[in-house]
Design a protein around this motif. Structure first.
Motif, PDB file in Angstrom:
ATOM      1  N   THR A   1       0.820  -1.103   0.328  1.00  0.00           N
ATOM      2  CA  THR A   1      -0.309   0.061  -0.131  1.00  0.00           C
ATOM      3  C   THR A   1       0.574   1.644   0.334  1.00  0.00           C
ATOM      4  OG1 THR A   1      -2.041   1.206   1.517  1.00  0.00           O
ATOM      5  CG2 THR A   1      -0.057  -0.084   2.325  1.00  0.00           C
TER       6      THR A   1
ATOM      7  N   PHE B   1      -5.394   5.190   2.370  1.00  0.00           N
ATOM      8  CA  PHE B   1      -4.251   4.167   1.888  1.00  0.00           C
ATOM      9  C   PHE B   1      -3.106   3.796   3.134  1.00  0.00           C
ATOM     10  CE2 PHE B   1      -5.301   5.856  -2.596  1.00  0.00           C
ATOM     11  CZ  PHE B   1      -5.865   5.116  -3.231  1.00  0.00           C
TER      12      PHE B   1
ATOM     13  N   ARG C   1      -8.145   1.865   6.288  1.00  0.00           N
ATOM     14  CA  ARG C   1      -7.862  -0.486   6.996  1.00  0.00           C
ATOM     15  C   ARG C   1      -7.782   0.617   8.841  1.00  0.00           C
ATOM     16  NH1 ARG C   1      -4.886  -4.255   3.641  1.00  0.00           N
ATOM     17  NH2 ARG C   1      -6.656  -3.568   1.948  1.00  0.00           N
TER      18      ARG C   1
ATOM     19  N   HIS D   1      -0.417  -5.157   2.142  1.00  0.00           N
ATOM     20  CA  HIS D   1      -1.157  -5.037   0.785  1.00  0.00           C
ATOM     21  C   HIS D   1      -1.986  -4.599  -0.148  1.00  0.00           C
ATOM     22  CE1 HIS D   1       3.144  -6.762   1.270  1.00  0.00           C
ATOM     23  NE2 HIS D   1       3.189  -7.170   0.040  1.00  0.00           N
ATOM     24  N   ARG D   2      -2.343  -4.500  -0.803  1.00  0.00           N
ATOM     25  CA  ARG D   2      -3.629  -3.883  -1.772  1.00  0.00           C
ATOM     26  C   ARG D   2      -3.823  -5.129  -2.532  1.00  0.00           C
ATOM     27  NH1 ARG D   2      -7.505  -0.730   1.370  1.00  0.00           N
ATOM     28  NH2 ARG D   2      -5.416   0.373   2.393  1.00  0.00           N
ATOM     29  N   ARG D   3      -5.060  -5.679  -3.028  1.00  0.00           N
ATOM     30  CA  ARG D   3      -4.693  -6.768  -3.533  1.00  0.00           C
ATOM     31  C   ARG D   3      -5.674  -5.906  -5.514  1.00  0.00           C
ATOM     32  NH1 ARG D   3      -8.213  -9.756  -1.070  1.00  0.00           N
ATOM     33  NH2 ARG D   3      -6.616 -11.734  -0.378  1.00  0.00           N
TER      34      ARG D   3
END
Length: 535
Positions: free
Chosen positions: A161, A239, A266, A511-513
Motif C-alpha cells: 500500500t 491508503f 483500513r 498490501h492491496r489486492r
C-alpha cells in the motif's frame, strides 16, 4: 545498505523528557509532559510529551520519504534490514531488561517474554522475507483464462500500500508489541509510525532510538510519538493502515472516526478477550492432561502478573473434578513469591501502574459478587515492596458453582485473576466458552487425540487460536498465552475481529489486492503464481 545515522541523546537522566522521532529528526514535545513511574517504588523515571509536534509534516515525511525508499527495495532486501535490526537490538538487550524492570515492574523472565519475543519475531520475518527473493509484488493464487483460447488471462496480485502504518499500542508489551507489527509492515515496504502506550513508552522509544542511531533503515521508515494520541487519526489517508491494541470501548470510538467511515482507511483491532482453558471430560485427576491444565492455568495467571491479552481468564472443568482442580491450583498459587522483581526470589512482579492496580481491584470486586474466593492473594506477603506504594496485586482464584453468572463471561480483569467454572457435559463446556463473545485463544487439555480434535474444531469458529495440550507434550508445547509468529494472533467478535502474524498472512494487511487482466504474454513479466501471501 547503510543509511545516514541519526543519533538520539544519551540515556535519559531521571525526569528527562524523552524525544519523539518524526520527520527524520528528534524533537521534544512542549509542556511539562507526563511522568513515567517505577510501579514498585513510585519513583519518577522519565517524562513524555507529544505536544506541539508538526504531525502533518511527520506523516507526509513517512509516506513520501520512507515509503518510497522501502518500496524501491525487494522483499529480500527489506528482510535483510530486519536482520540488521535484530543485531542492533541484541547488542543493547541488557539496557532493555533494565528499562523493563524499572518501568514495567517485570521479573527477568517476564521481561524476556517481551524482549526475546520481539527478537524472535523479527528474526522469523527476516528469514521468511528472504524466501520471497527479488520480487516487489506478490501473486495471490493462480492465474486463470478469461477467454476460450487462453490468450487473455487474469491474475490477482498483492502490492504494498502507498501509505503508512500507524500503530497505537497497549502498555503490556512495549517491545514485542512494536516489532510483531513493524516486522511485517517493513517487510511489506510500508513505513511505520508507532504510538506506544504512555505508561511504558520508555522501552519502545529506546529501541527505536537505537535502530535509528545505527542507520539501518531509510529515512522516514520508522517514527515514534510518545505521549498523547490526539490528532493522529485526523492525518490518516485512504491508503494508510492503522493497527490498534487496547480496550473494546476505545476500539469502538476509533472505528467511528471519519478516517474509517468516510475515507475507508483500513484498521486492525485487537481488543478485550475472555480466554478459556478447557479440561476435557476424559482428563481426570492423575492424568497428564489434568496436571498440564493445572500448570498452565497457574502460569497464565502469574506470567507478567496476568497482564497478557491472551491470559486464561476462565478455566472450565468437569463438575466432578471441580474440588480436585481447586485444591491443585491453590497448592500451586501458594508457592508463587510476589513482590519487587529486583529480588531474585520473586516469581511475579508488579502491575504497570497504581491506576491499573485500582482497575484490577475494581474488576475483582465485581466478580466477587457472583463467585467464591478459592485463593485469596490479599493474604500474600510481598517481598521487598511497600503495598501502600507498589502497584502489586497477588494472584486471586475465584470459583463459580452456580450455573449462571454473566459477570464471569463479561468482565475481563487484566491482572492475576481467573475463575474456575464447572460444566455438566461437553456441549455445556463449549457453550460456556463461547459466552466470551469471541476470544483470542482457548486451550484444550486431553490425552485423547480424537477428543482433542473434536473440541478444537468446535471452538475454532469463536476463537482466533486453539491450543491443545496432552500429557505427552506438557513440556514441549509453546504455551497457551505465547503468541508465535507462525500462527494467527487475533480473534472474532469481542476480541476485535482482527488478524496479525500467521506467517506470510501478516503481510496481507499491508498490501492491496488487485486483479490484472491482460494478454497472456504479459504474465511472463508478472509475479509467478505461487500464492506465498496465503501460506
Amino acid at each position: 545498505m547503510t543509511h545516514k545515522s541519526h543519533h538520539a541523546h544519551a540515556a535519559p537522566t531521571m525526569s528527562e523528557t524523552l524525544k519523539n522521532y518524526v520527520g527524520g529528526a528528534w524533537i521534544a514535545g512542549s509542556g511539562d509532559g507526563t511522568p513515567l513511574l517505577d510501579p514498585v517504588t513510585g519513583e519518577e523515571l522519565v517524562r513524555v510529551s507529544s505536544e506541539g509536534l508538526d504531525l502533518d509534516q511527520a506523516f507526509t515525511f513517512a509516506r513520501d520519504k520512507g515509503g518510497a525508499a522501502l518500496r524501491a527495495q525487494t522483499y529480500a532486501a527489506r528482510a535483510a534490514l530486519l536482520g540488521e535490526i535484530v543485531k542492533v537490538l541484541k547488542a543493547k538487550s541488557d539496557d532493555y531488561y533494565a528499562i523493563s524492570t524499572q518501568n514495567s515492574g517485570t521479573t527477568k523472565a517476564d521481561s524476556g517474554m517481551d524482549i526475546e519475543g520481539a527478537l524472535f519475531t523479527l528474526s522469523y520475518f527476516a528469514k521468511l522475507g528472504a524466501s520471497l527473493g527479488d520480487a516487489r509484488a506478490l501473486p495471490d493464487g493462480d492465474g486463470y483464462s478469461l477467454n476460450k483460447d487462453g490468450g487473455f488471462r487474469a491474475q490477482h496480485v498483492l502490492t504494498p500500500t502507498r501509505g503508512l502504518a500507524l500503530f497505537i499500542n497497549a502498555f503490556n508489551f512495549p517491545a514485542w508489541g512494536l516489532w510483531e507489527k513493524a516486522a511485517p509492515a517493513l517487510l511489506s515496504g510500508v513505513p511505520v509510525i508507532i504510538k506506544p502506550a504512555t505508561a511504558t513508552a520508555w522501552l519502545t522509544q529506546r529501541m527505536v532510538a537505537d535502530v535509528i542511531a545505527a542507520g539501518v533503515l531509510p529515512e522516514g521508515a520508522l517514527s515514534v510519538i510518545c505521549g498523547s494520541a490526539r490528532g493522529l487519526l485526523d492525518r490518516i489517508q485512504p491508503f494508510d493502515v492503522v493497527s490498534f491494541t487496547g480496550s473494546a470501548d476505545t476500539a469502538a470510538k476509533l472505528r467511528a472516526h471519519p478516517t474509517f467511515v468516510e475515507r475507508s482507511a483500513r484498521i486492525n483491532v485487537e481488543a478485550d478477550s475472555l480466554n478459556s482453558a478447557l479440561l476435557a471430560p476424559s482428563a481426570a485427576p492423575g492424568t497428564g492432561a489434568f496436571d498440564a491444565f493445572i500448570t498452565e492455568v497457574t502460569r497464565e495467571m502469574t506470567i507478567k502478573s496476568g497482564q497478557k491479552c491472551t491470559a486464561i481468564r476462565r478455566a472450565f472443568v468437569p463438575a466432578a473434578h471441580f474440588d480436585a482442580a481447586a485444591e491443585a491450583l491453590r497448592a500451586k498459587l501458594a508457592k508463587i513469591t510476589v513482590g519487587n522483581p529486583r529480588n531474585e526470589t520473586v516469581r511475579m512482579g508488579s502491575l504497570v501502574s497504581r491506576d491499573q492496580r485500582d482497575s484490577v481491584l475494581a474488576g475483582l470486586a465485581a466478580l466477587r459478587r457472583d463467585t467464591e474466593l478459592l485463593f485469596d492473594g490479599s493474604a500474600t506477603q510481598l517481598v521487598d515492596a511497600d503495598p501502600t506504594v507498589a502497584a502489586i496485586v497477588a494472584p486471586h482464584l475465584l470459583g463459580l458453582r452456580k450455573d449462571d453468572a454473566p459477570s464471569v463471561h463479561d468482565i475481563e480483569v487484566f491482572g492475576p485473576v481467573a475463575t474456575l467454572i464447572p460444566y455438566r457435559d461437553e456441549a455445556h463446556a463449549l457453550s460456556l466458552a463461547r459466552r466470551g463473545g469471541g476470544s483470542l485463544v482457548a486451550s484444550v487439555y486431553s490425552d485423547d487425540d480424537a477428543e482433542t480434535a473434536r473440541l478444537a474444531l468446535d471452538l475454532a469458529d469463536t476463537h482466533g487460536r486453539v491450543h491443545a495440550v496432552s500429557g505427552a507434550v506438557a513440556k514441549a508445547h509453546t504455551g497457551h498465552g505465547n503468541v508465535m509468529p507462525q500462527s494467527l494472533h487475533g480473534g472474532p467478535g469481542r476480541a476485535g475481529g482482527g488478524e496479525e502474524l500467521g506467517g506470510l498472512r501478516a503481510l496481507a494487511f499491508y498490501h492491496r489486492r488487485a486483479a490484472i487482466q491482460a494478454p497472456a504474454g504479459a504474465f511472463e513479466h508478472l509475479p509467478k503464481p505461487a500464492a506465498p501471501a496465503t501460506k
